[in-house]
Design a protein around this motif. Structure first.
Motif, PDB file in Angstrom:
ATOM      1  N   GLN A 137      82.909  60.116  23.653  1.00 49.10           N
ATOM      2  CA  GLN A 137      81.508  60.465  23.889  1.00 49.10           C
ATOM      3  C   GLN A 137      80.594  59.700  22.942  1.00 49.10           C
ATOM      4  OE1 GLN A 137      81.622  64.712  23.455  1.00 49.10           O
ATOM      5  NE2 GLN A 137      82.095  65.084  25.604  1.00 49.10           N
ATOM      6  N   ILE A 141      77.619  56.869  23.965  1.00 50.52           N
ATOM      7  CA  ILE A 141      76.225  56.913  23.521  1.00 50.52           C
ATOM      8  C   ILE A 141      75.857  55.640  22.762  1.00 50.52           C
ATOM      9  CG2 ILE A 141      74.565  58.121  22.060  1.00 50.52           C
ATOM     10  CD1 ILE A 141      76.059  60.713  22.685  1.00 50.52           C
ATOM     11  N   CYS A 184      76.298  64.832  28.810  1.00 48.92           N
ATOM     12  CA  CYS A 184      75.002  65.377  29.232  1.00 48.92           C
ATOM     13  C   CYS A 184      75.083  66.892  29.416  1.00 48.92           C
ATOM     14  CB  CYS A 184      74.539  64.706  30.518  1.00 48.92           C
ATOM     15  SG  CYS A 184      73.947  63.008  30.294  1.00 48.92           S
ATOM     16  N   ARG A 207      70.152  58.443  31.265  1.00 52.28           N
ATOM     17  CA  ARG A 207      70.695  57.525  30.262  1.00 52.28           C
ATOM     18  C   ARG A 207      69.653  57.258  29.177  1.00 52.28           C
ATOM     19  NH1 ARG A 207      71.708  54.784  34.737  1.00 52.28           N
ATOM     20  NH2 ARG A 207      70.402  53.044  34.082  1.00 52.28           N
ATOM     21  N   LEU A 210      69.152  60.376  27.117  1.00 48.03           N
ATOM     22  CA  LEU A 210      70.279  60.555  26.212  1.00 48.03           C
ATOM     23  C   LEU A 210      70.120  59.660  24.988  1.00 48.03           C
ATOM     24  CD1 LEU A 210      73.057  61.685  25.512  1.00 48.03           C
ATOM     25  CD2 LEU A 210      74.071  59.929  26.999  1.00 48.03           C
ATOM     26  N   VAL A 211      69.713  58.419  25.208  1.00 48.87           N
ATOM     27  CA  VAL A 211      69.490  57.492  24.090  1.00 48.87           C
ATOM     28  C   VAL A 211      68.376  58.004  23.186  1.00 48.87           C
ATOM     29  CG1 VAL A 211      68.658  55.181  23.485  1.00 48.87           C
ATOM     30  CG2 VAL A 211      70.387  55.463  25.272  1.00 48.87           C
ATOM     31  N   ALA A 214      69.670  61.037  21.167  1.00 46.70           N
ATOM     32  CA  ALA A 214      70.715  60.692  20.204  1.00 46.70           C
ATOM     33  C   ALA A 214      70.169  59.897  19.029  1.00 46.70           C
ATOM     34  CB  ALA A 214      71.823  59.910  20.907  1.00 46.70           C
TER      35      ALA A 214
END
Length: 243
Positions: A137, A141, A184, A207, A210-211, A214
């Motif tokens: 995971q 990322i 996710c 996506r 998520l970036v 993170a």
């Protein structure tokens, strides 16, 4: 009466001063012109002073922004129509328009709250508050955030497509999509917005979201880029059961 002091905004190595009593606009055609990206609103965000505080307002209709303090331990998602008081001395703002992710930093002369990190990385995984990532995971990322993390300063970077990220890791699309779904879902369960799909709510930008999350929360950092050096050797995307 509290005097609101000026802000300084840093983007792509350039600095802008924002004085109290005025509204500073950020977007495609604004005081801070981010880019000529057609997916970006002409005016997307504003900085203004009110009630003795500086506020970040989302005046767009489609895009959202991720806002975090300097430590990454406090993070908020500012949706269209929302506004957020800027109570920290340093605030990082990230958002995506199309396939491009942008970020800039707001610097104040004073802060109303102080934050400190309450969790530290542990052997065998990465732990930030309640989130623990498996090795694969974390790799996923980092592959998606590679261009953002490689930037020397705040600016713009592209988020790769799923096919590009899968190829970077040496994974099949089936493996990549399964692991993307898993990470996710894990973040959605702890309340991270913008990562769920479903009927009428396609997660076409998950996506990028998520970036944003993170990087903003320091779930991954530039130090993690070295993990990609050994990626692709196994081709299968991690050991069995490593979701």
């Amino acid at each position: 009466m509290h005097v609101v002091r000026p802000l300084r905004v840093e983007y792509c190595g350039e600095w802008y001063t924002v004085e109290a009593g005025s509204t500073f606009t950020i977007g495609r055609e604004s005081d801070l012109t981010i880019d000529d990206n057609p997916y970006l609103h002409r005016t997307f965000l504003t900085l203004s002073s009110e009630f003795g505080l500086w506020w970040l307002s989302n005046v767009g209709q489609l895009l959202a922004a991720t806002v975090s303090d300097a430590t990454g331990s406090v993070q908020s998602w500012v949706a269209p129509g929302a506004k957020l008081p800027l109570v920290f001395k340093t605030v990082h703002v990230m958002f995506s328009a199309g396939a491009t992710t942008y970020d800039f930093t707001v610097h104040a002369e004073e802060d109303f709250y102080n934050t400190s990190l309450t969790a530290a990385p542990a052997d065998g995984g990465t732990t930030i508050l309640p989130v623990t990532l498996t090795t694969s995971q974390r790799l996923l990322i980092v592959a998606l955030a590679e261009h953002v993390l490689s930037q020397p300063s705040a600016g713009r970077a592209t988020v790769p497509s799923s096919a590009e990220a899968a190829a970077r890791l040496g994974w099949s699309m089936t493996t990549f999509n399964r692991k993307l779904d898993n990470v996710c879902e894990k973040l959605d369960k702890i309340g991270v917005d913008g990562l769920r799909g479903g009927r009428g709510r396609l997660a076409v930008n998950r996506r990028a979201r998520l970036v944003e999350y993170a990087v903003a929360t320091r779930l991954v950092s530039a130090e993690d880029l070295e993990l990609l050096d050994g990626a692709g050797a196994g081709g299968g995307g991690g050991a069995a059961g490593d979701a």
